[in-house]
Structure formats: C-alpha cells, structure tokens
Design a protein around this motif. Structure first.
Motif, PDB file in Angstrom:
ATOM      1  N   MET A   1       0.845  -1.159   0.000  1.00 60.15           N
ATOM      2  CA  MET A   1       0.000   0.000   0.000  1.00 60.15           C
ATOM      3  C   MET A   1       0.900   1.234   0.000  1.00 60.15           C
ATOM      4  O   MET A   1       1.811   1.356   0.808  1.00 60.15           O
ATOM      5  CB  MET A   1      -0.912   0.002   1.226  1.00 60.15           C
ATOM      6  CG  MET A   1      -1.744   1.241   1.344  1.00 60.15           C
ATOM      7  SD  MET A   1      -2.823   1.255   2.780  1.00 60.15           S
ATOM      8  CE  MET A   1      -3.926  -0.069   2.382  1.00 60.15           C
ATOM      9  N   LYS A   2       0.608   2.142  -0.897  1.00 61.31           N
ATOM     10  CA  LYS A   2       1.382   3.371  -0.984  1.00 61.31           C
ATOM     11  C   LYS A   2       0.859   4.387   0.034  1.00 61.31           C
ATOM     12  O   LYS A   2      -0.249   4.289   0.536  1.00 61.31           O
ATOM     13  CB  LYS A   2       1.291   3.948  -2.390  1.00 61.31           C
ATOM     14  CG  LYS A   2       1.916   3.042  -3.430  1.00 61.31           C
ATOM     15  CD  LYS A   2       1.839   3.659  -4.797  1.00 61.31           C
ATOM     16  CE  LYS A   2       2.447   2.713  -5.812  1.00 61.31           C
ATOM     17  NZ  LYS A   2       2.387   3.254  -7.160  1.00 61.31           N
ATOM     18  N   THR A   3       1.694   5.382   0.307  1.00 59.06           N
ATOM     19  CA  THR A   3       1.335   6.399   1.290  1.00 59.06           C
ATOM     20  C   THR A   3       0.111   7.195   0.845  1.00 59.06           C
ATOM     21  O   THR A   3      -0.754   7.528   1.654  1.00 59.06           O
ATOM     22  CB  THR A   3       2.524   7.350   1.517  1.00 59.06           C
ATOM     23  OG1 THR A   3       3.675   6.565   1.822  1.00 59.06           O
ATOM     24  CG2 THR A   3       2.259   8.294   2.660  1.00 59.06           C
ATOM     25  N   ALA A   4       0.029   7.490  -0.439  1.00 54.42           N
ATOM     26  CA  ALA A   4      -1.124   8.251  -0.948  1.00 54.42           C
ATOM     27  C   ALA A   4      -2.419   7.466  -0.750  1.00 54.42           C
ATOM     28  O   ALA A   4      -3.455   8.045  -0.402  1.00 54.42           O
ATOM     29  CB  ALA A   4      -0.918   8.585  -2.413  1.00 54.42           C
ATOM     30  N   GLU A   5      -2.360   6.160  -0.954  1.00 56.62           N
ATOM     31  CA  GLU A   5      -3.542   5.318  -0.749  1.00 56.62           C
ATOM     32  C   GLU A   5      -3.918   5.267   0.735  1.00 56.62           C
ATOM     33  O   GLU A   5      -5.093   5.230   1.078  1.00 56.62           O
ATOM     34  CB  GLU A   5      -3.281   3.905  -1.253  1.00 56.62           C
ATOM     35  CG  GLU A   5      -3.086   3.804  -2.751  1.00 56.62           C
ATOM     36  CD  GLU A   5      -2.667   2.408  -3.166  1.00 56.62           C
ATOM     37  OE1 GLU A   5      -2.544   1.517  -2.294  1.00 56.62           O
ATOM     38  OE2 GLU A   5      -2.454   2.212  -4.369  1.00 56.62           O
TER      39      GLU A   5
END
Length: 114
Positions: A1-5
């Motif tokens: 999971m990316k930080t933006a998500e």
C-alpha cells in the motif's frame, strides 16, 4: 500500500480517541502493577535498591508495558491488513503512533497526574 492510498482511506476519529485513551490507561495501569509487584516482592531495603539498579530490571520496568500493548496493536494491525479492513487498519496504526508518542512523554505526564 502506498502512502497516498493510506491517506485516502476513511478515518475513524472517534475510534482513535477511544482506543488511545483506553490503551494509554492500560499502559499506566501496567506500570503501576509492575511497581507494586516489585515493591511487594523485594520490599524497600538496600537489596531492592541494588536489584532495581540492574540493567535488565530497569529494562523490564520501563519497556515491558509498551511492548505488551504495542505488540497487541501490531498484531491487530497485521490482522486487519490481511483481512483488508483498511479503516480499522488505519485506526490502529494512528492509535499506535499516538500511544508511542504518549509513552515517550510519560514521565512528564506522570508528574502532572501524581
């Protein structure tokens, strides 16, 4: 999971507040239980003073409560992430970060409370 998500996930602020207060209360309770147990086992003499100065006793008295509570929260974080319950996952992550912050300033908080 990316930080933006991660930041786009819905946040349960009420859950964060309740869990932070609950777990910090449990953390303080564990610290008090350790202090009372140490006193009841070793008393208040010179021997207990020498035992309290040992590095591993100091480590246990200072960091065991955060390891227990933090370990439980890490377990819940991993469990919720695997079940893809991302709202609860984010709530637990933020609660853990708040708890670590409160634990780092607990000495100042203990002087205010007691």
């Amino acid at each position: 999971m990316k930080t933006a998500e991660f930041w786009k996930i819905k946040t349960n602020y009420l859950g964060i507040g309740i869990r932070s207060v609950l777990f910090f209360g449990i953390l303080l309770l564990l610290i008090l239980i350790e202090i009372f147990a140490f006193f009841l086992i070793y008393g208040s003499g010179a021997t207990s003073s020498r035992i309290a100065n040992l590095w591993y006793v100091d480590l246990i008295l200072n960091f065991l409560p955060i390891l227990l509570v933090g370990g439980f929260l890490v377990y819940r974080i991993i469990k919720k992430y695997k079940k893809q319950e991302y709202v609860n996952f984010k709530t637990n992550v933020i609660t853990l970060l708040i708890l670590i912050f409160l634990f780092s300033i607990r000495n100042q908080l203990e002087h205010l409370i007691f």
